[in-house]
Design a protein around this motif. Sequence first.
Motif, PDB file in Angstrom:
ATOM      1  N   SER A   1       0.811  -1.216   0.000  1.00  0.00           N
ATOM      2  CA  SER A   1       0.000   0.000   0.000  1.00  0.00           C
ATOM      3  C   SER A   1       0.844   1.264   0.000  1.00  0.00           C
ATOM      4  O   SER A   1       0.349   2.346  -0.305  1.00  0.00           O
ATOM      5  CB  SER A   1      -0.929   0.014   1.210  1.00  0.00           C
ATOM      6  N   GLY A   2       2.117   1.136   0.358  1.00  0.00           N
ATOM      7  CA  GLY A   2       2.963   2.327   0.417  1.00  0.00           C
ATOM      8  C   GLY A   2       2.642   3.215   1.610  1.00  0.00           C
ATOM      9  O   GLY A   2       2.957   4.405   1.603  1.00  0.00           O
ATOM     10  N   THR A   3       2.049   2.626   2.634  1.00  0.00           N
ATOM     11  CA  THR A   3       1.758   3.387   3.845  1.00  0.00           C
ATOM     12  C   THR A   3       3.061   3.801   4.512  1.00  0.00           C
ATOM     13  O   THR A   3       4.002   3.005   4.605  1.00  0.00           O
ATOM     14  CB  THR A   3       0.930   2.538   4.815  1.00  0.00           C
ATOM     15  N   THR A   4       3.108   5.040   4.970  1.00  0.00           N
ATOM     16  CA  THR A   4       4.332   5.571   5.559  1.00  0.00           C
ATOM     17  C   THR A   4       4.146   5.885   7.040  1.00  0.00           C
ATOM     18  O   THR A   4       3.030   6.163   7.494  1.00  0.00           O
ATOM     19  CB  THR A   4       4.774   6.850   4.828  1.00  0.00           C
ATOM     20  N   ASN A   5       5.228   5.809   7.759  1.00  0.00           N
ATOM     21  CA  ASN A   5       5.257   6.202   9.163  1.00  0.00           C
ATOM     22  C   ASN A   5       6.560   6.930   9.445  1.00  0.00           C
ATOM     23  O   ASN A   5       7.591   6.644   8.806  1.00  0.00           O
ATOM     24  CB  ASN A   5       5.138   4.979  10.071  1.00  0.00           C
ATOM     25  N   TYR A   6       6.495   7.849  10.414  1.00  0.00           N
ATOM     26  CA  TYR A   6       7.661   8.677  10.719  1.00  0.00           C
ATOM     27  C   TYR A   6       7.862   8.795  12.227  1.00  0.00           C
ATOM     28  O   TYR A   6       6.885   8.802  12.992  1.00  0.00           O
ATOM     29  CB  TYR A   6       7.474  10.082  10.143  1.00  0.00           C
ATOM     30  N   ALA A   7       9.113   8.951  12.609  1.00  0.00           N
ATOM     31  CA  ALA A   7       9.409   9.307  13.986  1.00  0.00           C
ATOM     32  C   ALA A   7       8.901  10.723  14.236  1.00  0.00           C
ATOM     33  O   ALA A   7       8.903  11.566  13.315  1.00  0.00           O
ATOM     34  CB  ALA A   7      10.909   9.235  14.232  1.00  0.00           C
ATOM     35  N   ASP A   8       8.492  10.982  15.460  1.00  0.00           N
ATOM     36  CA  ASP A   8       7.986  12.318  15.789  1.00  0.00           C
ATOM     37  C   ASP A   8       9.021  13.398  15.498  1.00  0.00           C
ATOM     38  O   ASP A   8       8.675  14.518  15.131  1.00  0.00           O
ATOM     39  CB  ASP A   8       7.582  12.375  17.259  1.00  0.00           C
ATOM     40  N   SER A   9      10.281  13.047  15.654  1.00  0.00           N
ATOM     41  CA  SER A   9      11.354  14.028  15.493  1.00  0.00           C
ATOM     42  C   SER A   9      11.510  14.524  14.056  1.00  0.00           C
ATOM     43  O   SER A   9      12.122  15.569  13.822  1.00  0.00           O
ATOM     44  CB  SER A   9      12.683  13.445  15.983  1.00  0.00           C
ATOM     45  N   VAL A  10      10.973  13.776  13.088  1.00  0.00           N
ATOM     46  CA  VAL A  10      11.137  14.168  11.682  1.00  0.00           C
ATOM     47  C   VAL A  10       9.806  14.396  10.975  1.00  0.00           C
ATOM     48  O   VAL A  10       9.790  14.819   9.806  1.00  0.00           O
ATOM     49  CB  VAL A  10      11.953  13.121  10.894  1.00  0.00           C
ATOM     50  N   LYS A  11       8.717  14.144  11.668  1.00  0.00           N
ATOM     51  CA  LYS A  11       7.391  14.267  11.037  1.00  0.00           C
ATOM     52  C   LYS A  11       7.183  15.692  10.529  1.00  0.00           C
ATOM     53  O   LYS A  11       7.473  16.666  11.231  1.00  0.00           O
ATOM     54  CB  LYS A  11       6.329  13.888  12.069  1.00  0.00           C
ATOM     55  N   GLY A  12       6.712  15.781   9.292  1.00  0.00           N
ATOM     56  CA  GLY A  12       6.492  17.083   8.689  1.00  0.00           C
ATOM     57  C   GLY A  12       7.705  17.648   7.972  1.00  0.00           C
ATOM     58  O   GLY A  12       7.595  18.631   7.238  1.00  0.00           O
ATOM     59  N   ARG A  13       8.872  17.027   8.178  1.00  0.00           N
ATOM     60  CA  ARG A  13      10.105  17.506   7.529  1.00  0.00           C
ATOM     61  C   ARG A  13      10.670  16.475   6.549  1.00  0.00           C
ATOM     62  O   ARG A  13      11.274  16.845   5.545  1.00  0.00           O
ATOM     63  CB  ARG A  13      11.160  17.828   8.591  1.00  0.00           C
ATOM     64  N   PHE A  14      10.506  15.193   6.857  1.00  0.00           N
ATOM     65  CA  PHE A  14      11.047  14.118   6.021  1.00  0.00           C
ATOM     66  C   PHE A  14       9.915  13.423   5.299  1.00  0.00           C
ATOM     67  O   PHE A  14       8.814  13.284   5.826  1.00  0.00           O
ATOM     68  CB  PHE A  14      11.786  13.093   6.881  1.00  0.00           C
ATOM     69  N   THR A  15      10.219  12.945   4.100  1.00  0.00           N
ATOM     70  CA  THR A  15       9.253  12.178   3.323  1.00  0.00           C
ATOM     71  C   THR A  15       9.943  10.959   2.728  1.00  0.00           C
ATOM     72  O   THR A  15      10.956  11.090   2.027  1.00  0.00           O
ATOM     73  CB  THR A  15       8.663  13.017   2.181  1.00  0.00           C
ATOM     74  N   ILE A  16       9.388   9.781   3.019  1.00  0.00           N
ATOM     75  CA  ILE A  16       9.900   8.545   2.442  1.00  0.00           C
ATOM     76  C   ILE A  16       9.033   8.167   1.250  1.00  0.00           C
ATOM     77  O   ILE A  16       7.808   8.335   1.281  1.00  0.00           O
ATOM     78  CB  ILE A  16       9.943   7.408   3.490  1.00  0.00           C
ATOM     79  N   SER A  17       9.679   7.668   0.208  1.00  0.00           N
ATOM     80  CA  SER A  17       8.932   7.217  -0.971  1.00  0.00           C
ATOM     81  C   SER A  17       9.713   6.085  -1.627  1.00  0.00           C
ATOM     82  O   SER A  17      10.884   5.870  -1.314  1.00  0.00           O
ATOM     83  CB  SER A  17       8.721   8.364  -1.966  1.00  0.00           C
TER      84      SER A  17
END
Length: 115
Positions: free
Chosen positions: A54-70
């Motif tokens: 599905s390509g669902t992504t998750n992020y650490a709180d420390s990088v949320k909103g700044r990093f994007t994985i694809s």
Amino acid sequence: VQLVESGGGLVQPGGSLRLSCAASGFTFNSYHINWHRQAPGKERELVASITSTSGTTNYADSVKGRFTISRDNAKNTVYLQMNSLKPEDTAVYYCNAVLLFNNYWGQGTQVTVSS
């Protein structure tokens, strides 16, 4: 099996980098992919992940909103776009491919955020 990270380097605070992780030797599109980082004297930290289907992504709180994985399954490559970088983002960044009991790691790429 190979995971090869690239794109690291020295960047000023507030800048951006895009890391790439090129995979070979396994069925890339079946694997969940994670980006981890490890700063000197600190434990390895999971930064971002993306699922295989599905390509669902998750992020650490420390990088949320700044990093994007694809991921681009046609190119067997995963990316980590890093914006608004901070000195505390300085670390070696590793990509990691996981499927059941298979767990592959790259050699890492250094990211240094400093003025």
